[in-house]
Design a protein around this motif. Structure first.
Motif, PDB file in Angstrom:
ATOM      1  N   LEU A  10       1.653   5.264  14.749  1.00 47.66           N
ATOM      2  CA  LEU A  10       0.658   5.122  13.687  1.00 47.66           C
ATOM      3  C   LEU A  10       0.867   6.056  12.495  1.00 47.66           C
ATOM      4  CD1 LEU A  10      -2.603   4.496  15.751  1.00 47.66           C
ATOM      5  CD2 LEU A  10      -1.334   2.842  14.360  1.00 47.66           C
ATOM      6  N   PRO A  11       1.142   7.356  12.689  1.00 41.38           N
ATOM      7  CA  PRO A  11       1.342   8.216  11.520  1.00 41.38           C
ATOM      8  C   PRO A  11       2.491   7.755  10.630  1.00 41.38           C
ATOM      9  CG  PRO A  11       0.994   9.545  13.488  1.00 41.38           C
ATOM     10  CD  PRO A  11       1.168   8.130  13.949  1.00 41.38           C
ATOM     11  N   GLU A  12       3.619   7.409  11.237  1.00 43.22           N
ATOM     12  CA  GLU A  12       4.771   6.969  10.454  1.00 43.22           C
ATOM     13  C   GLU A  12       4.498   5.641   9.761  1.00 43.22           C
ATOM     14  OE1 GLU A  12       9.505   5.876  11.159  1.00 43.22           O
ATOM     15  OE2 GLU A  12       8.423   7.098  12.635  1.00 43.22           O
ATOM     16  N   LEU A  13       3.848   4.725  10.477  1.00 43.42           N
ATOM     17  CA  LEU A  13       3.575   3.410   9.910  1.00 43.42           C
ATOM     18  C   LEU A  13       2.632   3.505   8.712  1.00 43.42           C
ATOM     19  CD1 LEU A  13       3.726   0.307  10.015  1.00 43.42           C
ATOM     20  CD2 LEU A  13       1.809   0.363  11.639  1.00 43.42           C
ATOM     21  N   THR A  14       1.528   4.216   8.850  1.00 44.52           N
ATOM     22  CA  THR A  14       0.552   4.308   7.757  1.00 44.52           C
ATOM     23  C   THR A  14       1.123   5.062   6.562  1.00 44.52           C
ATOM     24  OG1 THR A  14      -0.444   6.237   8.849  1.00 44.52           O
ATOM     25  CG2 THR A  14      -1.447   4.076   9.258  1.00 44.52           C
ATOM     26  N   SER A  15       1.940   6.073   6.821  1.00 47.69           N
ATOM     27  CA  SER A  15       2.584   6.806   5.731  1.00 47.69           C
ATOM     28  C   SER A  15       3.564   5.912   4.975  1.00 47.69           C
ATOM     29  CB  SER A  15       3.309   8.027   6.301  1.00 47.69           C
ATOM     30  OG  SER A  15       4.018   8.703   5.290  1.00 47.69           O
ATOM     31  N   TRP A  16       4.285   5.102   5.721  1.00 52.88           N
ATOM     32  CA  TRP A  16       5.257   4.177   5.118  1.00 52.88           C
ATOM     33  C   TRP A  16       4.533   3.150   4.246  1.00 52.88           C
ATOM     34  CZ3 TRP A  16       9.392   1.313   8.593  1.00 52.88           C
ATOM     35  CH2 TRP A  16      10.336   0.699   7.754  1.00 52.88           C
ATOM     36  N   ILE A  17       3.443   2.589   4.770  1.00 52.24           N
ATOM     37  CA  ILE A  17       2.669   1.615   4.000  1.00 52.24           C
ATOM     38  C   ILE A  17       2.125   2.253   2.720  1.00 52.24           C
ATOM     39  CG2 ILE A  17       0.576   0.203   3.989  1.00 52.24           C
ATOM     40  CD1 ILE A  17       1.029  -0.274   6.985  1.00 52.24           C
ATOM     41  N   LYS A  18       1.608   3.481   2.837  1.00 49.21           N
ATOM     42  CA  LYS A  18       1.068   4.171   1.663  1.00 49.21           C
ATOM     43  C   LYS A  18       2.136   4.351   0.592  1.00 49.21           C
ATOM     44  CE  LYS A  18      -1.415   8.382   0.304  1.00 49.21           C
ATOM     45  NZ  LYS A  18      -0.562   8.664  -0.873  1.00 49.21           N
ATOM     46  N   GLY A  19       3.341   4.732   1.000  1.00 48.92           N
ATOM     47  CA  GLY A  19       4.418   4.907   0.043  1.00 48.92           C
ATOM     48  C   GLY A  19       4.754   3.611  -0.694  1.00 48.92           C
ATOM     49  N   VAL A  20       4.816   2.505   0.043  1.00 50.85           N
ATOM     50  CA  VAL A  20       5.112   1.201  -0.572  1.00 50.85           C
ATOM     51  C   VAL A  20       4.012   0.805  -1.549  1.00 50.85           C
ATOM     52  CG1 VAL A  20       5.366  -1.266  -0.107  1.00 50.85           C
ATOM     53  CG2 VAL A  20       6.519   0.402   1.361  1.00 50.85           C
ATOM     54  N   MET A  21       2.762   0.974  -1.153  1.00 48.79           N
ATOM     55  CA  MET A  21       1.639   0.588  -2.006  1.00 48.79           C
ATOM     56  C   MET A  21       1.573   1.442  -3.275  1.00 48.79           C
ATOM     57  SD  MET A  21       0.322  -1.963  -0.500  1.00 48.79           S
ATOM     58  CE  MET A  21      -0.037  -2.745   1.081  1.00 48.79           C
ATOM     59  N   ASP A  22       1.772   2.750  -3.115  1.00 44.49           N
ATOM     60  CA  ASP A  22       1.719   3.641  -4.277  1.00 44.49           C
ATOM     61  C   ASP A  22       2.859   3.351  -5.246  1.00 44.49           C
ATOM     62  OD1 ASP A  22      -0.515   4.789  -3.198  1.00 44.49           O
ATOM     63  OD2 ASP A  22       0.518   6.581  -2.437  1.00 44.49           O
ATOM     64  N   ASN A  23       4.045   3.098  -4.724  1.00 41.27           N
ATOM     65  CA  ASN A  23       5.195   2.825  -5.587  1.00 41.27           C
ATOM     66  C   ASN A  23       5.020   1.548  -6.398  1.00 41.27           C
ATOM     67  OD1 ASN A  23       6.533   5.126  -4.728  1.00 41.27           O
ATOM     68  ND2 ASN A  23       7.709   4.064  -3.140  1.00 41.27           N
ATOM     69  N   ASN A  24       4.297   0.580  -5.824  1.00 36.30           N
ATOM     70  CA  ASN A  24       4.085  -0.699  -6.507  1.00 36.30           C
ATOM     71  C   ASN A  24       2.711  -0.781  -7.185  1.00 36.30           C
ATOM     72  OD1 ASN A  24       6.428  -2.762  -5.676  1.00 36.30           O
ATOM     73  ND2 ASN A  24       6.032  -1.405  -3.935  1.00 36.30           N
ATOM     74  N   ARG A  25       1.944   0.299  -7.103  1.00 40.84           N
ATOM     75  CA  ARG A  25       0.632   0.391  -7.737  1.00 40.84           C
ATOM     76  C   ARG A  25      -0.315  -0.741  -7.302  1.00 40.84           C
ATOM     77  NH1 ARG A  25       2.188   2.315 -13.956  1.00 40.84           N
ATOM     78  NH2 ARG A  25       3.278   4.226 -13.319  1.00 40.84           N
ATOM     79  N   PHE A  26      -0.271  -1.027  -6.015  1.00 41.36           N
ATOM     80  CA  PHE A  26      -1.188  -2.020  -5.457  1.00 41.36           C
ATOM     81  C   PHE A  26      -2.516  -1.342  -5.122  1.00 41.36           C
ATOM     82  CE2 PHE A  26       2.755  -4.274  -3.708  1.00 41.36           C
ATOM     83  CZ  PHE A  26       2.739  -5.243  -4.700  1.00 41.36           C
ATOM     84  N   GLY A  66      -5.233   7.251  23.159  1.00 39.16           N
ATOM     85  CA  GLY A  66      -5.657   8.098  22.054  1.00 39.16           C
ATOM     86  C   GLY A  66      -5.405   7.511  20.683  1.00 39.16           C
ATOM     87  N   SER A  67      -5.096   6.233  20.618  1.00 40.21           N
ATOM     88  CA  SER A  67      -4.825   5.594  19.322  1.00 40.21           C
ATOM     89  C   SER A  67      -6.037   5.683  18.388  1.00 40.21           C
ATOM     90  CB  SER A  67      -4.445   4.123  19.524  1.00 40.21           C
ATOM     91  OG  SER A  67      -3.194   4.001  20.152  1.00 40.21           O
ATOM     92  N   TRP A  68      -7.257   5.527  18.952  1.00 45.90           N
ATOM     93  CA  TRP A  68      -8.441   5.561  18.096  1.00 45.90           C
ATOM     94  C   TRP A  68      -8.657   6.946  17.491  1.00 45.90           C
ATOM     95  CZ3 TRP A  68     -11.085   2.513  15.282  1.00 45.90           C
ATOM     96  CH2 TRP A  68     -12.334   2.904  14.769  1.00 45.90           C
ATOM     97  N   MET A 125      -6.356   9.026  16.784  1.00 42.21           N
ATOM     98  CA  MET A 125      -5.342   9.142  15.740  1.00 42.21           C
ATOM     99  C   MET A 125      -5.780   8.396  14.478  1.00 42.21           C
ATOM    100  SD  MET A 125      -2.506  10.247  14.583  1.00 42.21           S
ATOM    101  CE  MET A 125      -1.673  10.933  16.029  1.00 42.21           C
ATOM    102  N   ILE A 126      -6.371   7.203  14.642  1.00 43.26           N
ATOM    103  CA  ILE A 126      -6.852   6.441  13.484  1.00 43.26           C
ATOM    104  C   ILE A 126      -7.907   7.245  12.726  1.00 43.26           C
ATOM    105  CG2 ILE A 126      -8.161   4.383  12.793  1.00 43.26           C
ATOM    106  CD1 ILE A 126      -6.757   2.899  15.100  1.00 43.26           C
ATOM    107  N   CYS A 127      -8.798   7.875  13.453  1.00 40.31           N
ATOM    108  CA  CYS A 127      -9.847   8.685  12.812  1.00 40.31           C
ATOM    109  C   CYS A 127      -9.250   9.838  12.019  1.00 40.31           C
ATOM    110  CB  CYS A 127     -10.820   9.210  13.865  1.00 40.31           C
ATOM    111  SG  CYS A 127     -11.799   7.920  14.681  1.00 40.31           S
ATOM    112  N   ARG A 128      -8.222  10.488  12.579  1.00 35.92           N
ATOM    113  CA  ARG A 128      -7.582  11.596  11.854  1.00 35.92           C
ATOM    114  C   ARG A 128      -6.840  11.103  10.625  1.00 35.92           C
ATOM    115  NH1 ARG A 128      -6.388  13.365  17.193  1.00 35.92           N
ATOM    116  NH2 ARG A 128      -4.226  12.647  17.026  1.00 35.92           N
ATOM    117  N   LEU A 129      -6.165   9.969  10.760  1.00 42.95           N
ATOM    118  CA  LEU A 129      -5.420   9.429   9.626  1.00 42.95           C
ATOM    119  C   LEU A 129      -6.342   8.981   8.499  1.00 42.95           C
ATOM    120  CD1 LEU A 129      -2.752   7.341  11.589  1.00 42.95           C
ATOM    121  CD2 LEU A 129      -2.338   9.454  10.307  1.00 42.95           C
TER     122      LEU A 129
END
Length: 316
Positions: free
Chosen positions: A16-32, A46-48, A50-54
């Motif tokens: 989850l940390p790597e995936l959400t960080s990767w998505i954020k980078g793509v979205m920010d670079n394309n200004r979505f 413990g996924s939930w 982790m979601i709360c922390r992210l």
């Protein structure tokens, strides 16, 4: 909002940390403008948490937690209900789908005006025990659905116009056949995009051999529901009438044959000694049952508004 990314997950805390960080980078670079909806399908690792922390680090994240494991279809259906973006993109949480595909998927929906664009992992990193049955299912699905331009119906990476996800219902194990469901709902402009398939980095697959049996049963189910879901009497009633008619014809033949021999003063065996008598009897009974089944199915199809009620424990 431009994009909603819906991600169903079950025990994927490491990715989850790597995936959400990767998505954020793509979205920010394309200004979505975007949101990421993480649907925790009853994880135990413990996924939930982790979601709360992210979410504290990224306000674009949203989380939905099920009390127990309902399955991928349930998670997608709830995610679709919550999505607010003009384009809705689904992907798996195991890092086998690349967020770098998002800009092109978005472009094809918004500029090429597709209703749905499905990913095709032309080069896969799965064993043959998984890829061979998948090819067989995809071939059968193309034939039964008439969607001949898709190679992989079950690819988790897909993009939809908002109207599509708001007008389809995904339940049971039907996530494998969302393009078919969309077509039956009237969304016929369906495209395909070759996407990268990455080897699993963390954890292990959640799908066993039962998925292949379920996949075949779901294919039959989606074909029936799509064709006769709103008019089950047309299916059961037609079979029932044909069976009842065939049984009646056989019964009349036995009666006529018996009367013919009686008129000629000829001895003839009793009707119950004729095997055709029992075939006719079974056909008449079966025809009656099929007709009644169609009638009951008509009543049931109009009385199932709670088919997609799931117990959501928490929403953040």
């Amino acid at each position: 909002m431009d994009i909603s990314v819906v991600i169903p997950l079950y025990d994927e805390v490491e990715s989850l940390p790597e995936l959400t960080s990767w998505i954020k980078g793509v979205m920010d670079n394309n200004r979505f403008s975007y949101e990421v909806i993480l649907v925790d399908d009853g994880s135990k690792d413990g996924s939930w948490d982790m979601i709360c922390r992210l979410k504290e680090q990224n306000p674009h994240l949203k989380g939905i937690k099920f009390r127990r494991n309902y399955g991928k279809s349930a998670a997608l259906n709830v995610g679709f209900e919550a999505a607010q973006g003009d384009v809705v993109i689904t992907m798996d949480a195991d890092l086998q789908d690349s967020p770098d595909e998002i800009p092109e998927l978005y472009r094809r929906i918004t500029q090429e005006k597709y209703d749905l664009v499905s990913g095709w992992k032309a080069k896969r990193y799965d064993p043959i025990s998984k890829t061979l049955p998948t090819k067989l299912f995809n071939s059968a699905t193309r034939r039964m659905s008439g969607i001949h331009n898709l190679h992989d119906f079950n690819c988790g990476l897909k993009a939809y116009r908002r109207d599509v996800v708001k007008n389809i219902e995904v339940y049971g194990e039907m996530h494998r056949y969302i393009p078919v469901i969309a077509k039956w709902a009237g969304f016929t402009k369906i495209g395909e995009q070759t996407v990268e398939h990455r080897a699993r980095k963390y954890g292990k697959t959640k799908f066993g051999l039962s998925r292949f049996v379920n996949g075949f049963l779901d294919l039959l189910s989606i074909f029936f529901v799509g064709k006769f879901g709103k008019r089950p009497m047309h299916f059961f009633g037609t079979l029932g009438v044909l069976s009842f008619f065939a049984g009646t014809v056989m019964a009349l033949w036995i009666i006529v044959e018996k009367l013919y021999h009686i008129s000629r003063n000829e001895h003839y065996r009793d009707a119950t000694d004729n095997p055709l008598f029992y075939i006719a009897l079974v056909a008449i009974i079966l025809g009656s049952q099929l007709f009644l089944t169609g009638f009951v199915a008509e009543l049931v199809s109009r009385s199932a508004p709670e088919r997609n009620n799931y117990q959501v424990e928490e929403v953040i």
